[in-house]
Scaffold this motif. Structure first.
Motif, PDB file in Angstrom:
ATOM      1  N   GLY A   1       0.036   4.437  21.637  1.00  0.00           N
ATOM      2  CA  GLY A   1      -1.212   3.694  21.756  1.00  0.00           C
ATOM      3  C   GLY A   1      -1.910   3.415  20.429  1.00  0.00           C
ATOM      4  O   GLY A   1      -2.975   2.817  20.415  1.00  0.00           O
ATOM      5  N   TYR A   2      -1.308   3.842  19.304  1.00  0.00           N
ATOM      6  CA  TYR A   2      -1.904   3.565  17.989  1.00  0.00           C
ATOM      7  C   TYR A   2      -2.175   2.074  17.850  1.00  0.00           C
ATOM      8  O   TYR A   2      -1.365   1.243  18.249  1.00  0.00           O
ATOM      9  CB  TYR A   2      -0.969   4.027  16.875  1.00  0.00           C
ATOM     10  N   GLN A   3      -3.302   1.743  17.250  1.00  0.00           N
ATOM     11  CA  GLN A   3      -3.644   0.367  16.935  1.00  0.00           C
ATOM     12  C   GLN A   3      -4.324   0.370  15.585  1.00  0.00           C
ATOM     13  O   GLN A   3      -5.338   1.047  15.397  1.00  0.00           O
ATOM     14  CB  GLN A   3      -4.563  -0.198  18.007  1.00  0.00           C
ATOM     15  N   GLY A   4      -3.774  -0.355  14.625  1.00  0.00           N
ATOM     16  CA  GLY A   4      -4.377  -0.401  13.308  1.00  0.00           C
ATOM     17  C   GLY A   4      -3.547  -1.183  12.316  1.00  0.00           C
ATOM     18  O   GLY A   4      -2.500  -1.737  12.652  1.00  0.00           O
ATOM     19  N   PRO A   5      -3.986  -1.207  11.060  1.00  0.00           N
ATOM     20  CA  PRO A   5      -3.341  -2.026  10.044  1.00  0.00           C
ATOM     21  C   PRO A   5      -2.186  -1.343   9.303  1.00  0.00           C
ATOM     22  O   PRO A   5      -1.436  -2.004   8.604  1.00  0.00           O
ATOM     23  CB  PRO A   5      -4.483  -2.320   9.065  1.00  0.00           C
TER      24      PRO A   5
ATOM     25  N   ARG B   1      12.756  -5.106   6.880  1.00  0.00           N
ATOM     26  CA  ARG B   1      12.649  -3.652   7.018  1.00  0.00           C
ATOM     27  C   ARG B   1      12.037  -3.294   8.363  1.00  0.00           C
ATOM     28  O   ARG B   1      11.129  -3.960   8.836  1.00  0.00           O
ATOM     29  CB  ARG B   1      11.802  -3.096   5.887  1.00  0.00           C
ATOM     30  N   ALA B   2      12.548  -2.213   8.933  1.00  0.00           N
ATOM     31  CA  ALA B   2      12.005  -1.722  10.202  1.00  0.00           C
ATOM     32  C   ALA B   2      10.596  -1.190   9.972  1.00  0.00           C
ATOM     33  O   ALA B   2      10.270  -0.689   8.898  1.00  0.00           O
ATOM     34  CB  ALA B   2      12.904  -0.634  10.760  1.00  0.00           C
ATOM     35  N   LYS B   3       9.783  -1.294  10.979  1.00  0.00           N
ATOM     36  CA  LYS B   3       8.410  -0.784  10.941  1.00  0.00           C
ATOM     37  C   LYS B   3       8.310   0.399  11.889  1.00  0.00           C
ATOM     38  O   LYS B   3       8.912   0.405  12.961  1.00  0.00           O
ATOM     39  CB  LYS B   3       7.415  -1.859  11.384  1.00  0.00           C
ATOM     40  N   TYR B   4       7.514   1.394  11.502  1.00  0.00           N
ATOM     41  CA  TYR B   4       7.348   2.601  12.293  1.00  0.00           C
ATOM     42  C   TYR B   4       5.865   2.930  12.419  1.00  0.00           C
ATOM     43  O   TYR B   4       5.080   2.694  11.509  1.00  0.00           O
ATOM     44  CB  TYR B   4       8.065   3.788  11.634  1.00  0.00           C
ATOM     45  N   CYS B   5       5.515   3.521  13.535  1.00  0.00           N
ATOM     46  CA  CYS B   5       4.137   3.922  13.788  1.00  0.00           C
ATOM     47  C   CYS B   5       3.756   5.105  12.883  1.00  0.00           C
ATOM     48  O   CYS B   5       4.502   6.083  12.818  1.00  0.00           O
ATOM     49  CB  CYS B   5       3.994   4.332  15.255  1.00  0.00           C
ATOM     50  N   PRO B   6       2.606   5.041  12.206  1.00  0.00           N
ATOM     51  CA  PRO B   6       2.185   6.151  11.351  1.00  0.00           C
ATOM     52  C   PRO B   6       1.662   7.350  12.142  1.00  0.00           C
ATOM     53  O   PRO B   6       1.525   8.439  11.601  1.00  0.00           O
ATOM     54  CB  PRO B   6       1.077   5.542  10.496  1.00  0.00           C
TER      55      PRO B   6
ATOM     56  N   LEU C   1      -2.681  -6.247  12.079  1.00  0.00           N
ATOM     57  CA  LEU C   1      -3.010  -5.430  13.246  1.00  0.00           C
ATOM     58  C   LEU C   1      -1.741  -5.140  14.046  1.00  0.00           C
ATOM     59  O   LEU C   1      -1.067  -6.053  14.509  1.00  0.00           O
ATOM     60  CB  LEU C   1      -4.035  -6.124  14.132  1.00  0.00           C
ATOM     61  N   TRP C   2      -1.443  -3.851  14.201  1.00  0.00           N
ATOM     62  CA  TRP C   2      -0.231  -3.398  14.891  1.00  0.00           C
ATOM     63  C   TRP C   2      -0.597  -2.544  16.094  1.00  0.00           C
ATOM     64  O   TRP C   2      -1.651  -1.920  16.123  1.00  0.00           O
ATOM     65  CB  TRP C   2       0.615  -2.560  13.936  1.00  0.00           C
ATOM     66  N   HIS C   3       0.288  -2.513  17.084  1.00  0.00           N
ATOM     67  CA  HIS C   3       0.099  -1.684  18.283  1.00  0.00           C
ATOM     68  C   HIS C   3       1.394  -0.936  18.573  1.00  0.00           C
ATOM     69  O   HIS C   3       2.465  -1.531  18.634  1.00  0.00           O
ATOM     70  CB  HIS C   3      -0.271  -2.559  19.483  1.00  0.00           C
ATOM     71  N   CYS C   4       1.287   0.379  18.771  1.00  0.00           N
ATOM     72  CA  CYS C   4       2.437   1.206  19.137  1.00  0.00           C
ATOM     73  C   CYS C   4       2.441   1.355  20.656  1.00  0.00           C
ATOM     74  O   CYS C   4       1.468   1.805  21.243  1.00  0.00           O
ATOM     75  CB  CYS C   4       2.366   2.582  18.482  1.00  0.00           C
TER      76      CYS C   4
ATOM     77  N   ASN D   1      -1.158  -9.588  17.187  1.00  0.00           N
ATOM     78  CA  ASN D   1      -1.287 -11.040  17.101  1.00  0.00           C
ATOM     79  C   ASN D   1      -0.620 -11.467  15.807  1.00  0.00           C
ATOM     80  O   ASN D   1      -1.112 -11.132  14.732  1.00  0.00           O
ATOM     81  CB  ASN D   1      -2.772 -11.414  17.119  1.00  0.00           C
ATOM     82  N   PRO D   2       0.494 -12.193  15.872  1.00  0.00           N
ATOM     83  CA  PRO D   2       1.202 -12.572  14.642  1.00  0.00           C
ATOM     84  C   PRO D   2       0.352 -13.307  13.607  1.00  0.00           C
ATOM     85  O   PRO D   2       0.623 -13.220  12.427  1.00  0.00           O
ATOM     86  CB  PRO D   2       2.333 -13.471  15.145  1.00  0.00           C
ATOM     87  N   GLN D   3      -0.685 -14.004  14.044  1.00  0.00           N
ATOM     88  CA  GLN D   3      -1.556 -14.684  13.087  1.00  0.00           C
ATOM     89  C   GLN D   3      -2.429 -13.682  12.325  1.00  0.00           C
ATOM     90  O   GLN D   3      -2.949 -13.981  11.273  1.00  0.00           O
ATOM     91  CB  GLN D   3      -2.456 -15.719  13.790  1.00  0.00           C
ATOM     92  N   MET D   4      -2.574 -12.479  12.883  1.00  0.00           N
ATOM     93  CA  MET D   4      -3.344 -11.423  12.224  1.00  0.00           C
ATOM     94  C   MET D   4      -2.359 -10.306  11.888  1.00  0.00           C
ATOM     95  O   MET D   4      -2.351  -9.256  12.513  1.00  0.00           O
ATOM     96  CB  MET D   4      -4.465 -10.926  13.140  1.00  0.00           C
ATOM     97  N   TRP D   5      -1.499 -10.547  10.921  1.00  0.00           N
ATOM     98  CA  TRP D   5      -0.371  -9.674  10.613  1.00  0.00           C
ATOM     99  C   TRP D   5      -0.755  -8.245  10.298  1.00  0.00           C
ATOM    100  O   TRP D   5       0.083  -7.359  10.307  1.00  0.00           O
ATOM    101  CB  TRP D   5       0.452 -10.254   9.488  1.00  0.00           C
TER     102      TRP D   5
END
Length: 67
Positions: free
Chosen positions: A33-37, A4-9, A26-29, A20-24
């Motif tokens: 500039g959004y950064q979060g889970p 499934r596609a992922k979208y910034c909230p 944590l996302w960055h837009c 960081n793929p090892q820390m699934w």
């Protein structure tokens, strides 16, 4: 299994990646500039978020990053 596609909230962009793929969780837009889970997986909700984000920021829907 369908991926499934992922979208910034925050802005509704699909230009969002794992920090960081090892820390699934944590996302960055790369658009706002959004950064979060939290990420969105529902395209319809993402479109509404994108529309509201662009209105708030005075941008047109044809702006770069509108996927």
């Amino acid at each position: 299994m369908k991926i499934r596609a992922k979208y910034c909230p925050n802005c509704g962009s699909s230009n969002i990646k794992w920090i960081n793929p090892q820390m699934w969780s944590l996302w960055h837009c790369y658009d706002c500039g959004y950064q979060g889970p939290v990420v969105l997986e529902d395209e319809e909700i993402a479109k509404e978020v994108r529309k509201e984000y662009l209105m708030r920021n005075g941008e047109s829907e044809n702006s770069e990053g509108n996927d």
